[in-house]
Write an enzyme that holds these catalytic residues in place. Structure first.
Site, PDB file in Angstrom:
ATOM      1  N   ARG A 108     -14.813  17.034 -22.284  1.00  0.00           N
ATOM      2  CA  ARG A 108     -13.475  17.250 -22.838  1.00  0.00           C
ATOM      3  C   ARG A 108     -12.381  16.899 -21.813  1.00  0.00           C
ATOM      4  O   ARG A 108     -11.439  16.172 -22.132  1.00  0.00           O
ATOM      5  CB  ARG A 108     -13.334  18.697 -23.315  1.00  0.00           C
ATOM      6  CG  ARG A 108     -14.090  18.998 -24.601  1.00  0.00           C
ATOM      7  CD  ARG A 108     -14.005  20.459 -24.977  1.00  0.00           C
ATOM      8  NE  ARG A 108     -14.617  21.313 -23.956  1.00  0.00           N
ATOM      9  CZ  ARG A 108     -14.578  22.640 -23.971  1.00  0.00           C
ATOM     10  NH1 ARG A 108     -13.927  23.274 -24.939  1.00  0.00           N
ATOM     11  NH2 ARG A 108     -15.177  23.348 -23.032  1.00  0.00           N
ATOM     12  N   ASN A 140     -15.009  20.818 -28.565  1.00  0.00           N
ATOM     13  CA  ASN A 140     -16.442  20.986 -28.752  1.00  0.00           C
ATOM     14  C   ASN A 140     -16.674  21.447 -30.182  1.00  0.00           C
ATOM     15  O   ASN A 140     -15.869  22.189 -30.744  1.00  0.00           O
ATOM     16  CB  ASN A 140     -17.002  22.054 -27.806  1.00  0.00           C
ATOM     17  CG  ASN A 140     -17.300  21.501 -26.429  1.00  0.00           C
ATOM     18  OD1 ASN A 140     -17.406  20.299 -26.239  1.00  0.00           O
ATOM     19  ND2 ASN A 140     -17.438  22.388 -25.451  1.00  0.00           N
TER      20      ASN A 140
END
Length: 775
Positions: free
Chosen positions: A32, A50
């Site tokens: 991320r 996620n």
């Protein structure tokens, strides 16, 4: 920041918005933050999160920059990440004004892969030993590129609240790092420091606290120097640690652990010190220092390591520190230590403090513990180099869990594995998710861990089992567990599962000739198989050849006594004349009374089952050459025969001719000419090394001969016998010379650790063919 104009507003098609679903090992590796930073640098807008499926990205901006981001995600992901696939969908423009990391989405089917535990990275090591750093000497240092993952995760998506680190709220300093996109601990879920994270303590066997935090580590090191046994809680369980230089101390550990001669693994403080005691190639070195940090089999040379660590063994299972605690302990000690699993023989590794003091009572003198819970036991992985490539012998820490792409795999197929070196597999759509090493199911404790591993897989993947696959052997604990589910189940023949595992690992489709050689597996004819040539076709499978059978006097006792395998071989070849061959080493190893009992068993065919096992053939030749009459652990006699051939360049090749009974029956690989030549060599005083070299060469030639007779070019080498580097390398060379394409294991163990994958794969293929499982 001004809102970017939409394509409609600008009157151009140079801008677009896409939604990406990134599948694979993409959580817990800083993915991320990576996407966030790349998107900002490309002046793109949107978000990343996620999800239960992996990683979801929505991004808009200049179409060329969007394409660049997709390329970066696919081709240059963060270290330790593995992108399996990217789904790309062009969607409507929204006019976002920034790029953000959003809270994880927990809904939907769970296809995200759980990342293995990773060795401490170089950046964290520098901080660990920097007196000016706030994590100086902190044994739980980590970042997005290293640290615990599989051993702490409780559910997915991978966020701190769904790990055992949820018990440790981050302090303001750690929170600031976690929220800073420029920091390498940006969204590092196990992030911690001395102010807010887990802590060490040193306990006596009675539970009394001797010392805490760094003083606990120093006291543990002092105890190891004094020759005491310390049970240290690591990432996935406890190690029993002693000074590897002292025969006295190592022998004490053996007596307490009830492990008479099986080799211990040795942890070295550094690569430099390991190089002083062992020889290893650049390929082996790369494996030793990889993020997985497995135990690697390397060649011993003159070193300070006690002979009792690996008696009569030219190889040493070596590893380097992989957790901060190990780095601190090894720097303090400055010498190699035995670092073996914290358990009694045949029991699973211990993970909890109370459990450790109960189950390791009488073994460990002191317990170095910490208060971070271990979500599941994770043993050390074991690997060696074969044919210049990595071969995983035990797939655990650093490698587990693993998702294997299997075309046609169905969600809900659960595979229970075998009886030894067990793993479990749960099928998802077009992939099989394989647990870490569980171990042998000899004890109630091991069977409990096996049941927990099944439940663990179901919970993490959120897939309910619908079909259970197990071994054909009716008495395996794993087969009993399959029946106990009450679900439809399919029993997969042991060696067929080995072949299917090798095929699944390499993405092979039928037809394939599988060479499955091991110690024992239950055959459909109720004999003990183990020297099998199985032809797998789109329609099914058939046994096209096997080793000539012989009897094993004493049944299971022959698994532990190689002299019994030798006697069975001699009796099959020469009948009762075998009992007059008392000059031979295995015959001399029996008393007259023992020979009398065994003779009766063989004559009456009572407690003397038939076998076609190549593993037992190895045992027999090891006994005949005087190398080993009894085995203290699985594979010891066969390994001794392999080691005896090292350095031998004998061009001789024992004959294993092919015999044909009829067109409808399998070919027989006949060992008798090789046995007769071996006996002649023994009478002539030929050494065990030369005999072993000719034996290995003969077996390799037999594999190539069967492949040529069947006409199948693709040949898969599988089963425990192909842990033997000399056999595998000789077979690969012989097959290539015969114009065949040999395939062998690399990432999935060739031993029974790969059975569950093969069972699940075969169950999926059987379902595709419409075969009905047992109710």
């Amino acid at each position: 920041m001004n809102r970017p104009a939409s394509p409609t507003e600008t009157g151009t098609s140079a801008r677009k918005r896409v939604r990406l679903l990134v599948h694979g090992a993409v959580q817990g590796v800083g993915f991320r933050p990576f996407v966030y930073q790349q998107a900002r640098s490309l002046k793109l807008f949107g978000w990343v999160e996620n999800s239960a499926q992996g990683l979801t990205v929505e991004v808009e901006g200049d179409s060329r920059n969007v394409d660049t981001l997709v390329h970066l995600i696919r081709e240059t992901p963060p270290p330790n990440a593995a992108v399996a696939a990217i789904e790309t969908h062009e969607i409507d423009w929204r006019g976002d004004v920034a790029f953000a990391i959003r809270a994880s989405a927990v809904s939907g089917a769970r296809t995200a892969e759980v990342l293995p535990d990773l060795a401490t990275c170089e950046d964290c090591l520098r901080e660990l030993f920097d007196p000016a750093d706030r994590r100086h000497l902190y044994p739980f240092i980590n970042c997005t590129q290293c640290g615990p993952r599989y051993s702490i995760i409780e559910d997915i998506p991978y966020d701190r609240v769904r790990t055992s680190m949820r018990h440790f709220p981050m302090c303001p300093a750690c929170t600031a790092e976690y929220e800073n996109a420029e920091n390498r601990r940006f969204h590092a879920e196990p992030n911690a420091c001395p102010a807010c994270g887990p802590r060490l303590a040193l306990l006596t066997a009675g539970g009394k606290v001797v010392a805490r935090e760094h003083e606990a580590l120093l006291a543990a090191a002092s105890a190891i120097r004094r020759g005491q046994i310390v049970a240290a809680k690591g990432i996935g369980g406890f190690h029993l640690i002693v000074d590897a230089r002292s025969d006295t101390v190592v022998q004490r550990l053996r007596q307490r652990k009830r492990r008479e001669v099986k080799p211990f693994a040795v942890m070295f403080p550094s690569l430099t010190m390991l190089r002083e005691g062992c020889d290893f190639s650049p390929v082996e070195e790369a494996l030793l220092v990889s993020p997985a940090r497995p135990i690697v089999l390397v060649r011993r040379k003159c070193s300070p390591i006690a002979t009792t660590v690996a008696p009569d063994n030219p190889w040493l299972g070596a590893l380097l520190p992989y957790a901060p605690l190990h780095h601190l302990l090894m720097r303090e000690l400055g010498f190699p230590v035995v670092a073996t699993s914290g358990n009694l023989a045949n029991e699973p590794i211990v993970t909890g403090e109370d459990e450790a003091r109960r189950r390791l009572a009488g073994i460990a003198d002191l317990f170095l513990v910490h208060d971070r819970p271990i979500a599941r036991p994770v043993d050390d992985s074991v690997a060696r180099i074969v044919c210049g490539r990595e071969l995983i012998l035990r797939r655990a820490r650093g490698y587990a869990p693993v998702s294997v792409s299997v075309k046609g795999m169905r969600a809900g197929i659960l595979a229970m594995g075998g009886h030894l070196k067990t793993t479990v597999v749960l099928g998802a759509t077009d992939r099989a998710v394989m647990s870490g090493h569980i171990g042998d199911l000899e004890t109630a404790a091991a069977r409990t861990v096996h049941a927990r591993a099944v439940a663990d897989s179901v919970r993490l993947l959120h897939i309910e089992p619908r079909l259970v696959a197990c071994d054909l052997h009716p008495e395996y604990a794993s087969a009993h567990a399959a029946e106990a589910t009450g679900l439809p189940h399919i029993a997969v023949q042991h060696h067929l599962a080995h072949v299917a595992a090798c095929m699944a690992e390499h993405g092979l489709v039928p037809p394939v000739l599988g060479v499955a050689w091991d110690g024992a597996g239950y055959g459909p004819d109720r004999t003990i198989w183990g020297g099998e040539f199985l032809l797998v076709t789109p329609a099914g499978w058939r046994r096209v050849a096997h080793l000539r059978r012989f009897r094993l006097p004493g049944g299971d006792a022959a698994m532990r006594e190689s002299r019994r395998a030798a006697l069975g071989l001699l009796y099959e070849a020469f009948g009762e004349k075998a009992f007059a061959m008392t000059a031979l080493a295995p015959m001399a190893a029996f008393t007259p009374a023992e020979r009398s009992v065994l003779c009766a068993q063989l004559q009456r065919e009572v407690n003397a089952p038939l076998t076609s096992s190549v593993g037992r053939l190895f045992d027999a030749f090891a006994a005949l050459t005087g190398l080993r009459q009894r085995a203290d652990y699985e594979g010891q006699a066969a390994a001794a025969l392999e080691w005896a051939a090292e350095g031998q360049a004998d061009p001789r090749c024992y004959e294993f001719p092919l015999r044909e009974k009829s067109e409808d029956e399998p070919l027989i690989v006949d060992w008798r000419p090789a046995l007769e030549t071996c006996l002649a060599d023994l009478r002539a005083g030929t050494n065990a090394g030369a005999i072993s070299a000719a034996f290995h060469a003969g077996l390799a030639a037999a594999i190539a001969a069967v492949a040529q007779r069947t006409g199948e070019r693709c040949v898969a080498l599988t089963g425990g016998c192909f842990q033997n580097a000399r056999l595998t390398e000789a077979a690969v060379a012989a097959l290539r010379a015969a114009g065949c394409e040999p395939i062998w294991h690399e990432s999935i163990p060739p031993n029974d650790g790969g059975l569950a994958l093969g069972q699940a794969t075969w169950a999926a293929w059987s379902s595709q063919r419409g075969e009905t499982p047992c109710a």
